[in-house]
Write an enzyme that holds these catalytic residues in place. Structure first.
Site, PDB file in Angstrom:
ATOM      1  N   MET A   1      15.096 -28.788   8.266  1.00  0.00           N
ATOM      2  CA  MET A   1      14.511 -29.946   7.481  1.00  0.00           C
ATOM      3  C   MET A   1      13.115 -29.593   6.921  1.00  0.00           C
ATOM      4  SD  MET A   1      15.601 -33.270  10.078  1.00  0.00           S
ATOM      5  CE  MET A   1      15.014 -34.398   9.128  1.00  0.00           C
ATOM      6  N   HIS A   2      13.011 -30.092   5.829  1.00  0.00           N
ATOM      7  CA  HIS A   2      11.350 -30.506   5.443  1.00  0.00           C
ATOM      8  C   HIS A   2      10.870 -29.301   4.513  1.00  0.00           C
ATOM      9  CE1 HIS A   2      11.247 -33.877   8.416  1.00  0.00           C
ATOM     10  NE2 HIS A   2      11.417 -32.920   9.247  1.00  0.00           N
TER      11      HIS A   2
ATOM     12  N   ASP B   1      19.464 -31.223   9.545  1.00  0.00           N
ATOM     13  CA  ASP B   1      20.275 -30.616  10.947  1.00  0.00           C
ATOM     14  C   ASP B   1      20.304 -31.650  11.791  1.00  0.00           C
ATOM     15  OD1 ASP B   1      17.670 -30.737  11.416  1.00  0.00           O
ATOM     16  OD2 ASP B   1      17.461 -28.675  11.787  1.00  0.00           O
TER      17      ASP B   1
HETATM   18  O1  LIG Z   1      11.568 -30.395  11.978  1.00  0.00           O
HETATM   19  C1  LIG Z   1      12.457 -30.843  12.450  1.00  0.00           C
HETATM   20  C2  LIG Z   1      13.061 -32.217  12.651  1.00  0.00           C
HETATM   21  O2  LIG Z   1      12.024 -33.091  12.010  1.00  0.00           O
HETATM   22  C3  LIG Z   1      13.565 -29.841  13.081  1.00  0.00           C
HETATM   23  O3  LIG Z   1      14.599 -30.157  13.979  1.00  0.00           O
HETATM   24  C4  LIG Z   1      13.914 -28.887  12.245  1.00  0.00           C
HETATM   25  O4  LIG Z   1      14.770 -29.494  11.111  1.00  0.00           O
HETATM   26  C5  LIG Z   1      14.688 -27.800  13.125  1.00  0.00           C
HETATM   27  O5  LIG Z   1      15.344 -26.796  12.650  1.00  0.00           O
HETATM   28  P1  LIG Z   1      16.090 -25.564  13.715  1.00  0.00           P
HETATM   29  O6  LIG Z   1      15.259 -25.402  14.786  1.00  0.00           O
HETATM   30  O7  LIG Z   1      17.302 -26.626  13.960  1.00  0.00           O
HETATM   31  O8  LIG Z   1      16.245 -24.609  12.802  1.00  0.00           O
END
Ligand SMILES: O=C(CO)[C@@H](O)[C@H](O)COP(=O)(O)O
Ligand SMILES: Nc1ncnc2c1ncn2[C@@H]1O[C@H](COP(=O)(O)OP(=O)(O)O)[C@@H](O)[C@H]1O
Length: 502
Positions: free
Chosen positions: A82-83, A240
């Site tokens: 995300m983000h 995700d």
């Molecule tokens: O920042 C967040 C949720 O806000 C994380 O959940 C990222 O989306 C993680 O990504 P991965 O570690 O699963 O690649």
């Protein structure tokens, strides 16, 4: 009707592509790792081209190595980290490496947003303007790289860029759009107020689609690159955590997810956007149209245990090490651990707080420490459950996923501390399963994601709370809750003595 769907799980360390059939069985799986670019402390970037080539290599391997016939791959969809900010110019060319979710350079921009909009920001976006989220990253580029900003015409998120390269169509799904904190969540549209306040042209925000929406077919150029056919249909996909929730069957109001991976996530299905957690919990659109989820993140969940094992029992088998906690007691013979060893995100958004063992006694054995770590992680999740209870949240089932769900003892500790039934999954595949379910539903194999879950998601053993343990843990949690406040100032004072972060 084609035989397979692909779920593309675009993570931070690797992309994993899974091929599933109509019964939800994984028939083949390929992954490809890529690197983080860390130019200075707090900076975390990746090249979007690495995501495209990594995804493509995995698909090529599914076709060439695993002998999946390309014409039998009917559709695909995504779960995306995300983000992360991907900036594109007028020709949709990438302007700079993506600034990722775990990049913390944008504190001044966070403070600027808080000063300008305060509570109104949280009311619109249902989230705080944290460094991890996309808006602060956009403002960082605007303020620090004006030449790049002048050329920027669009922004998207990681999996949106890969989807664009497959289909030629630019879009963002709602579940990821909430994580930009530019979305007016209740209205389901980009926030004009936020764009105007920070001088971001609304035209930079991509068209919004639903997770299960058809986003285009594979272009001839991408078909040639990947070996897919131009008949393969591509669907929106999800953030995700939303995809993880789909893959774990968190699709009904009575369900909460408890994920003990490196970090930990407590995630609750939300039927509507009426509840306001005032940004203490993240609030996001779900992959199910017009549904939501809220979540709190414990930064060092499984990481606390891995850190403790690596430091104090490096040679021991992980499973035996965790199981040794059974020699201790409920409450670890009076030893309490707080898992703030890399700072915390929820319920305390505090980068400076650090962890603690409290009540260390000359009689304590190593197994008491292991038990205290297992319990402390679950106490931090319980803090998030308390927020739900304070807001009238009603749920009876907790689905436990992640590495932590491998331990029956830890699952029982969760049931006792949450005072709820805890179930694990039979075949846990994480967010890639959710991505494949989105494709299967988008294709019409199923009427809804809930319908798809009945075929694809299988729950395993259920752990019921033990009333005696529940009582003991209630008291222990009340003590745990005091530790944050009591160690905050001490953690700040110790800052100067910490090693420089890498
Ligand atoms: O920042 C967040 C949720 O806000 C994380 O959940 C990222 O989306 C993680 O990504 P991965 O570690 O699963 O690649
Ligand atoms: N046998 C085990 N029993 C309990 N916990 C485990 C076991 N093996 C690994 N873990 C925990 O699971 C965590 C990793 O979970 P995982 O879901 O694989 O993480 P991620 O995908 O976020 O890196 C580790 O940090 C560790 O604490």
């Amino acid at each position: 009707m084609g035989k397979y769907v692909l779920g593309v799980d675009l993570g931070t360390s690797a992309v994993k592509v899974s091929a599933l059939d109509h019964s939800g069985q994984i028939v083949a799986q390929e992954s490809f790792d890529y690197d983080l670019i860390q130019k200075q402390p707090g900076y975390n970037e990746q090249n979007p081209e690495d995501w495209v080539s990594g995804t493509t290599v995995a698909i090529v391997r599914l076709i060439l190595t695993d002998h999946l016939a390309a014409e039998e791959i009917e559709g695909l969809s995504f779960s995306g980290q995300m983000h992360g900010l991907v900036l594109l110019d007028e020709n949709k060319k990438v302007l700079r490496p993506s600034i990722l979710w775990n990049d913390t350079r944008s504190t001044p921009q966070r403070e600027e947003i808080e000063a300008k909009l305060g509570d109104e920001f949280v009311d619109i976006t249902r989230n705080q303007p944290l460094e991890g989220f996309t808006l602060t990253k956009l403002l960082w580029v605007k303020e620090n790289e004006p030449d790049i900003w002048a050329k920027a015409k669009y922004f998207v998120l990681p999996k949106d860029y890969v989807r664009y390269r497959m289909t030629g169509n630019l879009a963002m799904d709602y579940s990821d759009a909430t994580g930009t904190v530019l979305l007016d969540v209740a209205k389901g549209e980009w926030s004009k107020k936020i764009c105007d306040t920070f001088d971001i042209p609304m035209s930079m925000c991509p068209p919004l689609i639903k997770s299960v929406d058809f986003a285009g077919t594979v272009t001839p150029a991408y078909a040639e690159f990947s070996g897919l056919t131009t008949a393969t249909k591509v669907f929106g996909g999800a953030a995700d955590n939303a995809a993880g929730a789909v893959g774990a069957g968190i699709l009904h109001p009575n369900m909460v997810l408890s994920s003990i991976g490196t970090s930990g996530v407590v995630l609750k299905y939300e039927d509507n956007a009426d509840v306001n957690y005032h940004g203490v919990l993240q609030f996001e659109d779900h992959a199910i149209p017009d549904k939501y989820y809220s979540m709190g993140v414990t930064l060092a969940a499984g990481y606390s245990l891995s850190w403790f094992k690596k430091t104090f029992a490096p040679a021991e088998d992980f499973t035996d090490f965790v199981a040794s906690a059974a020699k201790s007691t409920v409450g670890a013979n009076g030893l309490l651990y707080t898992p703030y060893i890399v700072g915390e995100r929820a319920p305390y958004a505090d980068a400076n707080i650090r962890g603690s063992f409290t009540g260390v006694d000359g009689t304590h054995q190593r197994y008491d420490f292991v038990r205290a770590v297992l319990e402390g992680i679950v106490f931090s999740f319980r803090d998030l459950f308390d927020i739900y209870e304070e807001n009238g949240g009603d749920f009876d089932t907790v689905v436990s996923i992640g590495g932590g769900a491998k331990s029956p003892l830890w699952l029982q500790i969760q049931a006792d501390i949450f005072n709820r039934k805890v179930v694990s999954l039979k075949n846990e595949q994480g967010p890639g399963m959710g991505a494949a379910m989105i494709a299967a539903t988008g294709l019409g194999w199923f009427d809804s994601l809930q319908d798809c879950a009945q075929t694809f998601v299988h729950f395993g053993k259920a752990y019921e709370p033990n009333p005696e343990n529940v009582k003991k843990y209630e008291k222990m949690h009340a003590i745990y809750k005091q530790v944050y406040k009591q160690t905050k100032a001490i953690s700040e004072q110790l800052l100067d003595y910490r090693k420089e972060e890498l």
